[in-house]
Design a protein around this motif. Structure first.
Motif, PDB file in Angstrom:
ATOM      1  N   UNK A 129       0.829  -1.207   0.000  1.00  0.00           N
ATOM      2  CA  UNK A 129       0.000   0.000   0.000  1.00  0.00           C
ATOM      3  C   UNK A 129       0.860   1.253   0.000  1.00  0.00           C
ATOM      4  N   UNK A 130       1.841   1.277   0.900  1.00  0.00           N
ATOM      5  CA  UNK A 130       2.695   2.459   1.022  1.00  0.00           C
ATOM      6  C   UNK A 130       3.896   2.126   1.905  1.00  0.00           C
ATOM      7  N   UNK A 131       4.883   3.008   1.855  1.00  0.00           N
ATOM      8  CA  UNK A 131       6.009   2.999   2.788  1.00  0.00           C
ATOM      9  C   UNK A 131       6.276   4.451   3.155  1.00  0.00           C
ATOM     10  N   UNK A 132       6.621   4.698   4.414  1.00  0.00           N
ATOM     11  CA  UNK A 132       7.011   6.058   4.781  1.00  0.00           C
ATOM     12  C   UNK A 132       7.986   6.028   5.946  1.00  0.00           C
ATOM     13  N   UNK A 133       8.729   7.127   6.092  1.00  0.00           N
ATOM     14  CA  UNK A 133       9.694   7.286   7.158  1.00  0.00           C
ATOM     15  C   UNK A 133       9.382   8.595   7.876  1.00  0.00           C
ATOM     16  N   UNK A 134       9.272   8.533   9.191  1.00  0.00           N
ATOM     17  CA  UNK A 134       8.833   9.683   9.987  1.00  0.00           C
ATOM     18  C   UNK A 134       9.916  10.048  11.004  1.00  0.00           C
ATOM     19  N   UNK A 135      10.428  11.289  10.976  1.00  0.00           N
ATOM     20  CA  UNK A 135      11.451  11.678  11.951  1.00  0.00           C
ATOM     21  C   UNK A 135      10.877  11.759  13.358  1.00  0.00           C
ATOM     22  N   UNK A 136      11.634  11.224  14.327  1.00  0.00           N
ATOM     23  CA  UNK A 136      11.205  11.214  15.718  1.00  0.00           C
ATOM     24  C   UNK A 136      12.105  12.059  16.616  1.00  0.00           C
ATOM     25  N   UNK A 137      13.113  12.693  16.032  1.00  0.00           N
ATOM     26  CA  UNK A 137      14.035  13.517  16.796  1.00  0.00           C
ATOM     27  C   UNK A 137      15.307  12.784  17.149  1.00  0.00           C
ATOM     28  N   UNK A 138      16.396  13.535  17.302  1.00  0.00           N
ATOM     29  CA  UNK A 138      17.693  12.988  17.706  1.00  0.00           C
ATOM     30  C   UNK A 138      18.201  11.884  16.784  1.00  0.00           C
ATOM     31  N   UNK A 139      17.881  11.996  15.511  1.00  0.00           N
ATOM     32  CA  UNK A 139      18.396  11.040  14.536  1.00  0.00           C
ATOM     33  C   UNK A 139      17.614   9.757  14.400  1.00  0.00           C
ATOM     34  N   UNK A 140      16.520   9.619  15.134  1.00  0.00           N
ATOM     35  CA  UNK A 140      15.703   8.407  15.065  1.00  0.00           C
ATOM     36  C   UNK A 140      14.519   8.607  14.115  1.00  0.00           C
ATOM     37  N   UNK A 141      14.086   7.493  13.496  1.00  0.00           N
ATOM     38  CA  UNK A 141      12.952   7.535  12.574  1.00  0.00           C
ATOM     39  C   UNK A 141      12.029   6.358  12.853  1.00  0.00           C
ATOM     40  N   UNK A 142      10.744   6.537  12.530  1.00  0.00           N
ATOM     41  CA  UNK A 142       9.837   5.400  12.488  1.00  0.00           C
ATOM     42  C   UNK A 142       9.678   5.006  11.026  1.00  0.00           C
ATOM     43  N   UNK A 143      10.016   3.765  10.715  1.00  0.00           N
ATOM     44  CA  UNK A 143       9.945   3.245   9.355  1.00  0.00           C
ATOM     45  C   UNK A 143       8.732   2.333   9.248  1.00  0.00           C
ATOM     46  N   UNK A 144       7.886   2.573   8.258  1.00  0.00           N
ATOM     47  CA  UNK A 144       6.595   1.889   8.164  1.00  0.00           C
ATOM     48  C   UNK A 144       6.354   1.372   6.750  1.00  0.00           C
TER      49      UNK A 144
END
Length: 219
Positions: A129-144
């Protein structure tokens, strides 16, 4: 739609994280292929219960370098797979949902340095369906990533460390890796907020909003 400068409330449906030991990649529930795990290896920039992220470290084999877990899902279910990640010596992460025989899968490859998606796709009748990457601060991301594995009832949740060129199979150096925390697999088309687990799947109830109206006090 949210008006700029106005307060907003996020309301989510109920959901269940089917992954076990979602913050403990060193646990035996996670298989290690061409990799080892250093638990609590770096400070976690998110508000986590443990306060730390695990490091997935490539070994010196010429092979894949990943951690994975087998999860039972409903045939035909929409699924969303997510994980929080941070670059270490390696900056590229491949997230994949795949069936047992490795013939049906969808994936996303994420650059944890640039905060971007390098590639995404599906194979063998799966649908992405999709892929996205969301910044969470301090160099971390949520990858979905989210999609459907067709009629499959076994889903392997897989997180690969890639080399600097983005190769999925390569000769590791035995020390390089990246950091993971908060793995989640849900039977829904949209990834919801994180639900921590240990030795069993965990669920969150549907959110609700109650408006309280204060009536004037009668004399």
């Amino acid at each position: 739609y949210v008006l700029p400068g106005r307060p907003a409330v996020l309301l989510e449906d109920s959901s269940t994280n089917l992954v076990l030991y979602s913050e403990e990649f060193d646990n035996k529930a996670w298989s290690k292929i061409g990799a080892t795990v250093a638990a609590n290896a770096t400070n976690e920039p998110l508000a986590s219960p443990t306060g730390t992220m695990d490091k997935i470290i490539e070994n010196t084999s010429t092979t894949y370098h990943r951690v994975q877990q087998s999860v039972t899902i409903t045939a035909g279910a929409e699924i969303a797979l997510s994980v929080y990640a941070k670059a270490g010596e390696r900056t590229k992460l491949r997230v994949r949902a795949i069936n047992g025989p490795a013939t049906v899968y969808f994936w996303g490859v994420f650059d944890l340095s640039a905060g971007s998606i390098l590639s995404q796709g599906a194979f063998g009748g799966a649908e992405l369906y999709y892929a996205y990457i969301e910044p969470m601060g301090n160099g971390a991301y949520r990858c979905v990533i989210a999609g459907v594995l067709g009629t499959e009832t076994t889903c392997y949740v897989q997180f690969f460390v890639l080399d600097d060129s983005g190769n999925i199979s390569y000769t590791g150096d035995g020390t390089s890796g990246l950091y993971l925390w908060g793995a989640q697999l849900e039977e829904c088309a949209t990834a919801t907020s994180y639900i921590p687990t240990t030795d069993a799947a965990a669920s969150r109830s549907i959110d609700s909003l109650t408006r309280v109206i204060s009536l004037p006090v009668q004399p």
